[in-house]
Design a protein around this motif. Structure first.
Motif, mmCIF file in Angstrom:
data_model
loop_
_atom_site.group_PDB
_atom_site.id
_atom_site.type_symbol
_atom_site.label_atom_id
_atom_site.label_comp_id
_atom_site.label_asym_id
_atom_site.label_seq_id
_atom_site.Cartn_x
_atom_site.Cartn_y
_atom_site.Cartn_z
ATOM 1 N N SER A 87 -24.426 -18.101 28.244
ATOM 2 C CA SER A 87 -23.123 -17.923 28.883
ATOM 3 C C SER A 87 -22.281 -16.867 28.191
ATOM 4 C CB SER A 87 -22.357 -19.246 28.900
ATOM 5 O OG SER A 87 -21.994 -19.632 27.589
ATOM 6 N N PHE A 88 -22.643 -16.489 26.945
ATOM 7 C CA PHE A 88 -21.862 -15.490 26.246
ATOM 8 C C PHE A 88 -22.107 -14.086 26.787
ATOM 9 C CE2 PHE A 88 -21.087 -18.761 23.214
ATOM 10 C CZ PHE A 88 -19.929 -18.397 22.576
ATOM 11 N N THR A 89 -23.227 -13.868 27.473
ATOM 12 C CA THR A 89 -23.573 -12.508 27.872
ATOM 13 C C THR A 89 -23.796 -12.322 29.359
ATOM 14 O OG1 THR A 89 -25.884 -13.023 27.435
ATOM 15 C CG2 THR A 89 -24.632 -12.042 25.638
ATOM 16 N N THR A 90 -23.858 -13.394 30.127
ATOM 17 C CA THR A 90 -24.168 -13.247 31.542
ATOM 18 C C THR A 90 -22.932 -12.892 32.347
ATOM 19 O OG1 THR A 90 -23.870 -15.625 31.851
ATOM 20 C CG2 THR A 90 -26.109 -14.841 31.465
ATOM 21 N N ASP B 201 -19.385 -7.682 19.399
ATOM 22 C CA ASP B 201 -19.373 -8.708 20.436
ATOM 23 C C ASP B 201 -19.528 -10.084 19.805
ATOM 24 O OD1 ASP B 201 -19.620 -6.823 22.831
ATOM 25 O OD2 ASP B 201 -21.384 -6.292 21.652
ATOM 26 N N VAL B 202 -19.000 -11.071 20.477
ATOM 27 C CA VAL B 202 -19.224 -12.452 20.059
ATOM 28 C C VAL B 202 -20.631 -12.865 20.459
ATOM 29 C CG1 VAL B 202 -18.587 -14.840 20.464
ATOM 30 C CG2 VAL B 202 -16.813 -13.141 20.136
ATOM 31 N N THR B 203 -21.411 -13.307 19.496
ATOM 32 C CA THR B 203 -22.725 -13.866 19.795
ATOM 33 C C THR B 203 -22.813 -15.232 19.140
ATOM 34 O OG1 THR B 203 -23.723 -12.807 17.847
ATOM 35 C CG2 THR B 203 -23.827 -11.601 19.929
ATOM 36 N N SER B 204 -23.574 -16.138 19.732
ATOM 37 C CA SER B 204 -23.706 -17.486 19.194
ATOM 38 C C SER B 204 -25.166 -17.820 18.959
ATOM 39 C CB SER B 204 -23.079 -18.506 20.154
ATOM 40 O OG SER B 204 -23.727 -18.452 21.410
ATOM 41 N N HIS B 205 -25.409 -18.597 17.917
ATOM 42 C CA HIS B 205 -26.773 -18.892 17.499
ATOM 43 C C HIS B 205 -26.838 -20.342 17.041
ATOM 44 C CE1 HIS B 205 -27.211 -14.493 17.495
ATOM 45 N NE2 HIS B 205 -25.990 -14.515 16.977
ATOM 46 N N ALA B 206 -27.761 -21.086 17.608
ATOM 47 C CA ALA B 206 -27.858 -22.514 17.325
ATOM 48 C C ALA B 206 -28.595 -22.766 16.016
ATOM 49 C CB ALA B 206 -28.570 -23.229 18.468
ATOM 50 N N GLY B 207 -28.086 -23.731 15.260
ATOM 51 C CA GLY B 207 -28.728 -24.139 14.013
ATOM 52 C C GLY B 207 -28.347 -25.568 13.681
ATOM 53 N N GLN B 208 -29.125 -26.204 12.827
ATOM 54 C CA GLN B 208 -28.894 -27.608 12.497
ATOM 55 C C GLN B 208 -28.282 -27.761 11.109
ATOM 56 O OE1 GLN B 208 -32.627 -29.752 13.218
ATOM 57 N NE2 GLN B 208 -31.653 -30.681 15.001
ATOM 58 N N LEU B 209 -27.387 -28.750 11.007
ATOM 59 C CA LEU B 209 -26.803 -29.139 9.733
ATOM 60 C C LEU B 209 -27.647 -30.259 9.126
ATOM 61 C CD1 LEU B 209 -23.038 -29.113 10.785
ATOM 62 C CD2 LEU B 209 -24.320 -27.336 9.579
ATOM 63 N N ILE C 214 -20.956 -18.755 15.352
ATOM 64 C CA ILE C 214 -20.356 -17.660 16.117
ATOM 65 C C ILE C 214 -20.220 -16.437 15.215
ATOM 66 C CG2 ILE C 214 -18.443 -16.980 17.594
ATOM 67 C CD1 ILE C 214 -19.948 -19.449 18.575
ATOM 68 N N ASP C 215 -20.937 -15.375 15.566
ATOM 69 C CA ASP C 215 -20.856 -14.112 14.825
ATOM 70 C C ASP C 215 -19.718 -13.293 15.409
ATOM 71 O OD1 ASP C 215 -21.417 -12.118 13.069
ATOM 72 O OD2 ASP C 215 -23.384 -11.591 13.888
ATOM 73 N N THR C 216 -18.795 -12.851 14.562
ATOM 74 C CA THR C 216 -17.570 -12.200 15.044
ATOM 75 C C THR C 216 -17.461 -10.779 14.512
ATOM 76 O OG1 THR C 216 -16.272 -13.043 13.175
ATOM 77 C CG2 THR C 216 -16.368 -14.404 15.158
ATOM 78 N N ILE C 217 -16.554 -10.016 15.098
ATOM 79 C CA ILE C 217 -16.286 -8.655 14.658
ATOM 80 C C ILE C 217 -15.702 -8.684 13.241
ATOM 81 C CG2 ILE C 217 -14.004 -8.707 15.741
ATOM 82 C CD1 ILE C 217 -14.229 -5.721 16.211
ATOM 83 N N GLY C 218 -16.088 -7.717 12.422
ATOM 84 C CA GLY C 218 -15.588 -7.667 11.054
ATOM 85 C C GLY C 218 -14.163 -7.155 10.981
ATOM 86 N N PHE C 219 -13.438 -7.604 9.969
ATOM 87 C CA PHE C 219 -12.076 -7.127 9.731
ATOM 88 C C PHE C 219 -12.121 -5.903 8.821
ATOM 89 C CE2 PHE C 219 -11.440 -11.736 10.476
ATOM 90 C CZ PHE C 219 -10.578 -11.657 11.549
#
Length: 530
Positions: A45-48, A317-325, A334-339
């Motif tokens: 849903s982040f890219t479609t 761009d905002v991208t999301s990646h699933a991972g387990q705790l 959520i990978d975000t733009i750098g400051f």
């Protein structure tokens, strides 16, 4: 309407293009001529987007129409490699002086910005300034010395001058152009060009298109006050000037871009509602540009699609990646733009739709490049910009500090003694894996605190429906045999308050154990209202 973001449009009325590779200041204005699964669904849903939306955005971002080519001509930097002379201001005193860094480190960052475009810095000079607001920025003596340095041939072969300042006003830009007869760049212009070259998705290109509009407005303000004596001609029966029409065109374009970005924001909001409904927590990874955010996410998720790059603003761009705790909760990183420091708020505001993902995250992880000589100043820049996002207090007070790239530090133990007691920071390396499990545990702890999730140990029959229900609706850590009765299991689960309420409603005689004391406690079902 389409306008090209890649072609440099040559104008017959500006022959200096061929010799300098850049249009003389405002030449086109003076002539008045224009140049020719739930997780999987959530991730997708982040890219479609619809084909129609794609077409609309393409029209807004790639407009080569005659009406708008004047704007692209001014903004377009030639595609050939540039050799710039870097002038680094050193603020001597006042509130705008950054005490955590040095002018040498600032010049080094500006050099890296230029090199990110594939350009080079021919030479660098650092000059003291009392204020960045004066017309010539530098005092008359230093300004004259700078002129002499460039005219004497010390900066031979340069194609432009890079002022290492935030954004130059119209008067400053004109003063430097008149003095040196070369293209003048500030940090805003260079960063904007990096954004444009790195933008891949439709949303990123829209945001860059929005960010360039303030620059165009400044061009028209300067043209209105141009002292050349050449006045823009009237371009309509109503008496509106050529410049007035172009200003209106930019205003209309801004309205269209914002409307399209709002549509994208609404879609993001809908996606977040889906995540919330399915109780999928999100963890925003933030930090200074090129601090290793993407590398950390790749190490935490083992996502083979992630390709970290050692360059500034690799992620727009905002991208999301699933991972387990550790407690088996599946979270979205959520990978975000750098400051970056010394960037006007209007540039950051153009990426509001992206930064909004930070404000609604369940956990924020601040990644620092602890090996960078300017790491303290970079940290303050990120924390200040996080404050400007008006984050909820629960997020701002629980930001997890991560000192990344610790494998690149030779005196690591000394650095740890200086940082950890004061900041409660974690040291990690995406290369060696050091500290990553401790980071997972800290994220789990903060997630439980921020989201209201609780850890429970349920006593369930081995042959009952309770076990499958808990696996489906909760996050099961593990199950073990009940030492007091072999027909029962003790199931350790992280569960949301709403899921717990549903469990109690579904299984009237549900029993759970307090994980701290491990004492049995029978859940009481509320009596129905009369």
């Amino acid at each position: 309407m389409r306008f090209s973001t890649v072609r440099w449009l040559h104008c017959a009325s500006t022959p200096k293009l061929l010799s300098s590779g850049f249009p003389p200041p405002f030449a086109f204005l003076k002539t008045g001529k224009a140049c020719p699964d739930i997780i999987s669904q959530t991730l997708r849903s982040f890219t479609t987007g619809s084909d129609k939306a794609h077409e609309i955005i393409s029209d807004l971002v790639n407009d080569s129409s005659e009406e708008y080519s004047f704007a692209r001509e001014y903004l377009r930097i030639p595609g050939t490699k540039q050799r710039l002379f870097l002038v680094q201001p050193r603020i001597k005193y006042g509130p705008r002086r950054n005490m955590l860094t040095t002018s040498a480190l600032q010049a080094a960052e500006n050099t890296t910005l230029v090199e990110t475009l594939g350009w080079e810095i021919a030479d660098t000079i650092t000059l003291p300034v009392a204020s960045l607001d004066s017309p010539h920025i530098f005092g008359s003596g230093n300004f004259a010395m700078l002129q002499e340095t460039i005219r004497s041939g010390a900066a031979k072969g340069i194609s432009g001058i890079f002022l290492g300042a935030n954004i130059l006003n119209n008067m400053q830009m004109k003063a430097f152009r008149d003095a040196f007869h070369l293209p003048i760049y500030d940090r805003y212009r260079i960063v904007l060009e990096i954004f444009r070259s790195h933008a891949r998705t439709r949303e990123a290109k829209l945001q860059v298109a929005l960010a360039e509009l303030p620059y165009l407005r400044s061009v028209f303000r300067a043209a209105d006050g141009d002292s050349s004596g050449i006045q823009p001609q009237s371009a309509s029966s109503s008496g509106q000037t050529w410049i007035g029409l172009r200003k209106q065109l930019i205003q209309d374009r801004e309205s269209k871009i914002r409307k399209e970005l709002e549509r994208i924001r609404a879609q993001r909001s809908l996606n977040r509602q889906t995540r919330t409904k399915n109780e999928i927590p999100s963890i925003a990874i933030v930090g200074y540009t090129n601090c290793g955010k993407t590398s950390i996410i790749k190490a935490l998720t083992n996502d083979s699609n992630l390709v970290p790059e050692n360059k500034l603003f690799a992620t727009l761009d905002v991208t999301s990646h699933a991972g387990q705790l550790p407690n088996n909760i599946t979270a979205l990183y959520i990978d975000t733009i750098g400051f970056i420091s010394d960037i006007p708020t209007m540039l950051i505001a153009s990426f509001a739709a992206v930064l909004e993902e930070i404000t609604v995250a369940d956990v924020i992880v601040h990644v620092r490049d602890i090996s960078h000589p300017d790491t303290k100043s970079q940290k303050e820049t990120v924390l200040q910009q996080l404050k400007e996002l008006n984050l909820p207090e629960r997020l701002l007070s629980n930001v997890i500090e991560v000192c990344n790239k610790c494998d690149q530090i030779s005196n690591l133990e000394t650095v740890k003694k200086e940082i950890v007691p004061e900041e409660d920071a974690l040291f990690t390396s995406a290369v060696t894996g050091e500290g990553l499990y401790a980071l997972r545990e800290r994220m789990e702890e903060v997630l439980l605190e921020n989201s209201g999730l609780t850890e429970k140990s349920f006593r369930v029959p081995q042959s009952g429906k309770e076990l499958s229900w808990l696996y489906r609706e909760g996050h099961v850590h593990f199950a073990e045999a009940d030492p007091t009765d072999s027909e029962f299991l003790i199931v350790h689960v992280t569960i949301s308050p709403s899921a717990l309420a549903r469990y109690v409603h579904e299984f009237k005689k549900a029993v759970y154990l307090d994980r701290k004391s491990m004492r049995a406690a029978r859940v009481r079902t509320p009596k129905p209202e009369a």
